[in-house]
Design a protein around this motif. Structure first.
Motif, mmCIF file in Angstrom:
data_model
loop_
_atom_site.group_PDB
_atom_site.id
_atom_site.type_symbol
_atom_site.label_atom_id
_atom_site.label_comp_id
_atom_site.label_asym_id
_atom_site.label_seq_id
_atom_site.Cartn_x
_atom_site.Cartn_y
_atom_site.Cartn_z
ATOM 1 N N ILE A 246 3.433 4.631 -16.693
ATOM 2 C CA ILE A 246 3.230 5.394 -17.921
ATOM 3 C C ILE A 246 4.566 5.967 -18.363
ATOM 4 N N ASN A 247 4.950 5.641 -19.612
ATOM 5 C CA ASN A 247 6.245 6.075 -20.163
ATOM 6 C C ASN A 247 7.408 5.655 -19.270
ATOM 7 N N GLY A 248 7.287 4.447 -18.715
ATOM 8 C CA GLY A 248 8.355 3.904 -17.892
ATOM 9 C C GLY A 248 8.388 4.407 -16.470
ATOM 10 N N ASN A 273 -4.522 5.556 -14.141
ATOM 11 C CA ASN A 273 -3.475 5.732 -13.140
ATOM 12 C C ASN A 273 -3.343 4.554 -12.178
ATOM 13 N N VAL A 274 -4.257 3.589 -12.296
ATOM 14 C CA VAL A 274 -4.271 2.452 -11.368
ATOM 15 C C VAL A 274 -4.387 1.152 -12.154
ATOM 16 N N MET A 275 -3.600 0.146 -11.731
ATOM 17 C CA MET A 275 -3.682 -1.186 -12.325
ATOM 18 C C MET A 275 -4.303 -2.141 -11.314
ATOM 19 N N GLN A 276 -5.170 -3.027 -11.798
ATOM 20 C CA GLN A 276 -5.813 -4.008 -10.931
ATOM 21 C C GLN A 276 -5.293 -5.406 -11.261
#
Length: 358
Positions: A246-248, A273-276
């Motif tokens: 988020i925002n780099g 807050n989590v990427m899958q």
């Protein structure tokens, strides 16, 4: 389709071939997907088709003798035998998938801070090509050491070794090929541990175990959670959870126990807050009557450890975030894109050799 040095070219239609040497990159002629970082590399452009006054060029990379000798030596050592480990047939696609992603090859020659470089997400629009080696020499025969290099320059990046004193899988990942000490913060990059669930692994940085410290600022960060299961097709399915960017900035997770952290945040549907990321499933070929995965030319041998990682909501079938594929008995190629870091990708490759699906 014709190929030249392993690179696919268009069918020549009654036009005279011409070979042009370029000392500098010309972005008008060379697509961005073919640009390399500043290296001593020559490019041959071959005219393969003409439309009026316009010409289409195919790019063939030629390395310097020193680079070629290093690569040949590596292949001679590790490619003595090539074994087919699975009945899952895989197609070597000569048309580069990278063209569709419009990616730039990224391999900086000077890295001032190796830890920051290896733990930071790959820049957007870049792809890093690495060589992954399973080293079983000497004392590493029973518990191999895994090493990672840049594919072009063969510059060493990091290595991972299993801790023989631990009953479950526990790897120290280091920026030094011979030093694997979690207390040596100058070279220790992280710790890959077998998780609380079956066929699950957790990747942490070089911070302290929360059970052994009372200081939150020194507590280890969690970088990723890897889990495996058998899909409905009976093949291995990979699920990867990593902190969102988020925002780099990559989000921080400092779990007090293994039951918390990234996995718990994802389960509670805190997806911001989590990427899958997931492994790309194979497709059924009626012609070959088998399931197939389409890889780029850097994957040369079939293996049950080969995989392609994509976003869970990806729409473009040609794109990938990570590709891992076998080229020899102990030799694999690894391509990494944003949002993964080299450390996250390297740790995922190690888990391929530890997971045991029933």
């Amino acid at each position: 389709m014709q190929t030249t040095n392993g690179i696919s070219i268009l069918q020549i239609k009654n036009t005279q071939e011409e070979l042009i040497q370029f000392d500098q990159f010309d972005e008008d002629l060379i697509p961005k997907s073919k640009l390399f970082s500043p290296m001593n590399v020559n490019l041959n452009l071959k005219c393969v088709e003409t439309f009026g006054n316009n010409k289409i060029y195919d790019i063939n990379e030629t390395r310097t003798n020193d680079q070629q000798n290093k690569s040949d030596s590596l292949l001679d050592t590790l490619n003595s035998k090539q074994k087919i480990e699975t009945s899952l047939q895989q197609v070597n696609v000569m048309t580069e998938r990278l063209n569709n992603q419009n990616l730039i090859f990224y391999a900086p020659q000077y890295i001032p801070d190796i830890q920051q470089f290896l733990t930071s997400p790959i820049p957007i629009g870049k792809i890093i090509q690495c060589t992954f080696i399973k080293n079983k020499k000497g004392f590493c025969y029973f518990y191999p050491k895994f090493e990672l290099f840049f594919s072009e320059s063969l510059k060493f990046l990091c290595a991972g070794k299993r801790q023989t004193t631990k009953r479950k899988s526990n790897y120290i990942i280091s920026s030094d090929v011979d030093i694997f000490n979690s207390n040596n913060k100058s070279v220790c990059l992280g710790n890959l541990k077998y998780g609380t669930a079956e066929n699950q692994f957790n990747l942490y940085d070089n911070g302290n175990d929360p059970n052994k410290t009372n200081q939150l600022e020194t507590t280890r960060k969690e970088y990723a959670v890897y889990s495996y299961k058998k899909s409905s097709l009976g093949v291995k399915s990979i699920n990867v959870l990593i902190p969102s960017i988020i925002n780099g900035q990559q989000q921080d997770f400092k779990p007090i126990s293994q039951n918390e952290g990234i996995q718990k945040a994802f389960t509670q549907q805190k997806n911001e807050n989590v990427m899958q990321l997931i492994s790309k499933p194979p497709t059924f070929s009626e012609e070959k009557n088998a399931y197939q995965l389409k890889f780029t030319q850097r994957v040369r041998s079939a293996s049950n450890k080969n995989f392609i990682l994509i976003s869970n909501n990806q729409e473009n079938d040609q794109e990938f975030l990570m590709q891992f594929g076998k080229c020899g008995e102990y030799y694999y190629n690894l391509d990494i894109c944003h949002p993964l870091s080299i450390l996250q990708a390297f740790a995922l490759c190690i888990t391929q050799f530890e997971v045991k699906l029933k």
